[in-house]
Every structure is written in structure tokens, then in C-alpha cells.
Design an enzyme around this catalytic site. Structure first.
Site, mmCIF file in Angstrom:
data_model
loop_
_atom_site.group_PDB
_atom_site.id
_atom_site.type_symbol
_atom_site.label_atom_id
_atom_site.label_comp_id
_atom_site.label_asym_id
_atom_site.label_seq_id
_atom_site.Cartn_x
_atom_site.Cartn_y
_atom_site.Cartn_z
ATOM 1 C CB THR A 263 -31.405 -24.363 -8.804
ATOM 2 O OG1 THR A 263 -31.949 -23.371 -9.689
ATOM 3 C CG2 THR A 263 -32.554 -25.154 -8.200
ATOM 4 C CG PHE A 265 -31.590 -29.587 -7.055
ATOM 5 C CD1 PHE A 265 -32.652 -30.015 -7.831
ATOM 6 C CD2 PHE A 265 -30.702 -28.671 -7.602
ATOM 7 C CE1 PHE A 265 -32.836 -29.542 -9.122
ATOM 8 C CE2 PHE A 265 -30.873 -28.184 -8.884
ATOM 9 C CZ PHE A 265 -31.951 -28.621 -9.649
#
Length: 361
Positions: A263, A265
Site C-alpha cells: 500500500t 501512503f
């Protein structure tokens, strides 16, 4: 311990102890130098930002480039992030907002990016993260923007569109999901809870192992862990950090369907980041609804030799099948080629917004 072994280890350990004392002395010298820098900055600008993303990125890159080993270069990022964070904290405490509660991947990303010498502001939603930074309750926020398995985090894209905040950094995490309960077993478990993206990232594993359990969405994986800590019939999917935070036992580890699950960010705030020499620029654009409009929109990038690393579309919600395009470009907005391309894009686009330039992780 064998006496011969002890005799060989003792001088080596004494040497390590002496080196550690030297390192501590140098860290204190560095901290004092950082304080002196802060005094000079505040003499010229009382409200000057303590956070300098481009400077911090260059410190780490320079050390990694000059590293002769055997200390691993990737560890330089982790070690110096904490050193820089501690020195920054001596000058002024920085508050970081992120999706909570304790033990979330957002918290992990925030601490990896800004270090542990920060004040934590845990929020109930991505909207609250943005509001906290916009209102000055926090200097920076950390939000997920895309996952390698499930794609864009749409709520973050919508907030970036409507917020005045700038993107000032990025952090990519390997996401390793764990299944956890109070007992460390699945006995008596009636449902599995997690953020919808986490449930999607683990759906094949769950279907193989627990096809009959209900799957319920939570506002975050850490919130699912908090609920599981109170309810013995709930199993949560979250990171191992959440298990430690909420006193849960792991049933299974690495249950994500994609072993390379990551992921990305974004750090957001009100400051403008200067060029670091290895940067990325993010923008949002919309084009007139006509044939060839997207091709024409991207032409300035090719004409100026600017590389595009990401193109994400999002419905404009006008009911006319119009879209916003989220684009990441290599280079800083102040780089001549990028500046020229952006100026041309502004003229061609029906809507244009710069989200910010920031160091590439």
C-alpha cells in the site's frame, strides 16, 4: 559460557560499548547543531516550518550513496529517520494525523515516515485526517492512496480533489495481514472483521479456510482489532502491530492473497516542498468530453520528455460520464521540463490542480 569463548568475546564487546558511547556523543553534537539551525531559521522567520522533506530525503540518500558496508543501506533510512525525528522534536513537536485506532497500517506508515518523536493524532476517518490538518490540529497527515491488489483508495482521491492541502511525501508499506482473536484459535468465532480493502485482499484465503464465517466491514483494520479485543466471537484481520496493541493472539500470518501486497501512503500538509533532485509531482486534470481529448491532454508530457508513472481515473459525479484523471509525473514542479509541461497542461485541461511535488521514497 566457555572461558575461551568468553575471552574472545569480551574485548569485542568492550569495543562495541566504546563505539556506542562515541555514537551517543556524536548524536548529542548533531542534536545541538540542529538546535542551532533552528535558532537561525526562527531569527529570520518566526513561523518557519520545522519539517523540510527535501532536506531530510537528501540526508538519507547521501548517506546511502556513500555507505561502504557492512551496515545495510536500507537500514540507513530507518535509523536516520529516527535520528532526524528526534532532532526535529527538540526544535518543535510535530503532530501527525492518521486513521486510527492504535496499531493501524496508517500509524505504521506515519511513524516510518516521520519517526517516533511526534505527537500522534488518531482519527476515525480519512475525512477527519484532512480536517485535522486543515484546522491546524496537526501539521501533517498520512493517508493511503493505492494498494497493489485492490487499486486506488477512492475516498482519499476525493479528499485530495477538494482539499487545499499539498502532498509532501510518500511511503510504501509491504502489507502482511494476520488473522487474530482473543484466544489465538477460531473456536466460537462467528464473524471476521476488517477494513473492506483488507477483506478484499484476503478473500481467496478466507474462502478456502473459513467459507462459512460472516465477513463484516470495519472503519479500519485496527478498529476491527479493537472490537475483537472486546468480543470473543470476532476474528480481526490486521497487522501484527495491531495484535500487540490490543492484546490479541495470532491465528494465522500472511493471509493476503498476493504475497507482494503493498500500500502506498501520501503525507499531506500545508507546506511547499522544494526540489530534492529525485522527485515526483502529482496533479489532477479533467478534459472536455470530446474525441481525442485524453490524448491531447497527455501530449505535453511527451513533447517535454516528462515521464508519467501513474494515471488513475475517477468519475466526476456530474452524470455526464466525465472523469478526473490523477497523474503522477517524474520530476519537481520547478524543474524546467516539468514546469513547461504543467503550463501547457493547464491551458489544455478543462480542470487542473497541482497536488504537490515531493521526494520519491
Amino acid at each position: 559460557m566457555d572461558k575461551t569463548l568468553q575471552n574472545q568475546l569480551s574485548p569485542l564487546r568492550d569495543r562495541i560499548d566504546a563505539i556506542d558511547k562515541q555514537i551517543l556523543d556524536l548524536l548529542n553534537q548533531r542534536a545541538q547543531a540542529a538546535l542551532d539551525v533552528g535558532k537561525v531559521k526562527h531569527a529570520f522567520d518566526a513561523d518557519g516550518a520545522v519539517l523540510k522533506p527535501e532536506r531530510e530525503a537528501n540526508i538519507v540518500r547521501s548517506l546511502q550513496a556513500g555507505n561502504g558496508g557492512p551496515f545495510p543501506s536500507p537500514a540507513i533510512d530507518a535509523v536516520w529517520t529516527q535520528i532526524i525525528s528526534a532532532c526535529r522534536g527538540l526544535e518543535s513537536t510535530m503532530t501527525v494525523a492518521y486513521l486510527g485506532p492504535q496499531g493501524s497500517f496508517s500509524e505504521q506508515a506515519a511513524l516510518e515516515h516521520f519517526g517516533n518523536s511526534v505527537e500522534k493524532l488518531r482519527c476515525d476517518s480519512f475525512d477527519e485526517v484532512f480536517r485535522a490538518v486543515e484546522a491546524g490540529q496537526a501539521q501533517v497527515g498520512m493517508v493511503p492512496v493505492e494498494n497493489s491488489t485492490e487499486g486506488a483508495v477512492n475516498r482519499t482521491l476525493d479528499l485530495l480533489l477538494n482539499s487545499s492541502l499539498k502532498v509532501l511525501g510518500e511511503r510504501s508499506l509491504s502489507i502482511h495481514h494476520c488473522l487474530m482473536t482473543q484466544s489465538g484459535t477460531m473456536q466460537g468465532i462467528k464473524r471476521v472483521m476488517a477494513h473492506p480493502q483488507a477483506l478484499a485482499q484476503c478473500q481467496a484465503w478466507l474462502s478456502r479456510h473459513y467459507p462459512n464465517l460472516a465477513r463484516d466491514a470495519a472503519s479500519s483494520n485496527a478498529e476491527a482489532a479493537r472490537i475483537a479485543a472486546e468480543d470473543p466471537t470476532v476474528a480481526a484481520i490486521a497487522g501484527s502491530m495491531a495484535a500487540q496493541a490490543w492484546g490479541l493472539e495470532l491465528v494465522a500470518q500472511g493471509i493476503q492473497d498476493d504475497a507482494q501486497n503493498r500500500t502506498r501512503f501520501l503525507a499531506v500538509g500545508a507546506i511547499e516542498t522544494l526540489p530534492s533532485g529525485h522527485d515526483k509531482t502529482s496533479v489532477i486534470m479533467a478534459v472536455p468530453n470530446r474525441a481525442g481529448a485524453v490524448y491531447e491532454m497527455l501530449a505535453p508530457l511527451a513533447d517535454n520528455g516528462v515521464s508519467m508513472t501513474r494515471l488513475e481515473s475517477r468519475p466526476a459525479r456530474t452524470g455526464q460520464w466525465e472523469y478526473y484523471f490523477y497523474v503522477d509525473l517524474l520530476g519537481h514542479r520547478n524543474d524546467p521540463a516539468v514546469a513547461t509541461a504543467l503550463a501547457q497542461l493547464k491551458k489544455k485541461a478543462a480542470f487542473f490542480k497541482e497536488l504537490g511535488s515531493y521526494p520519491i521514497q
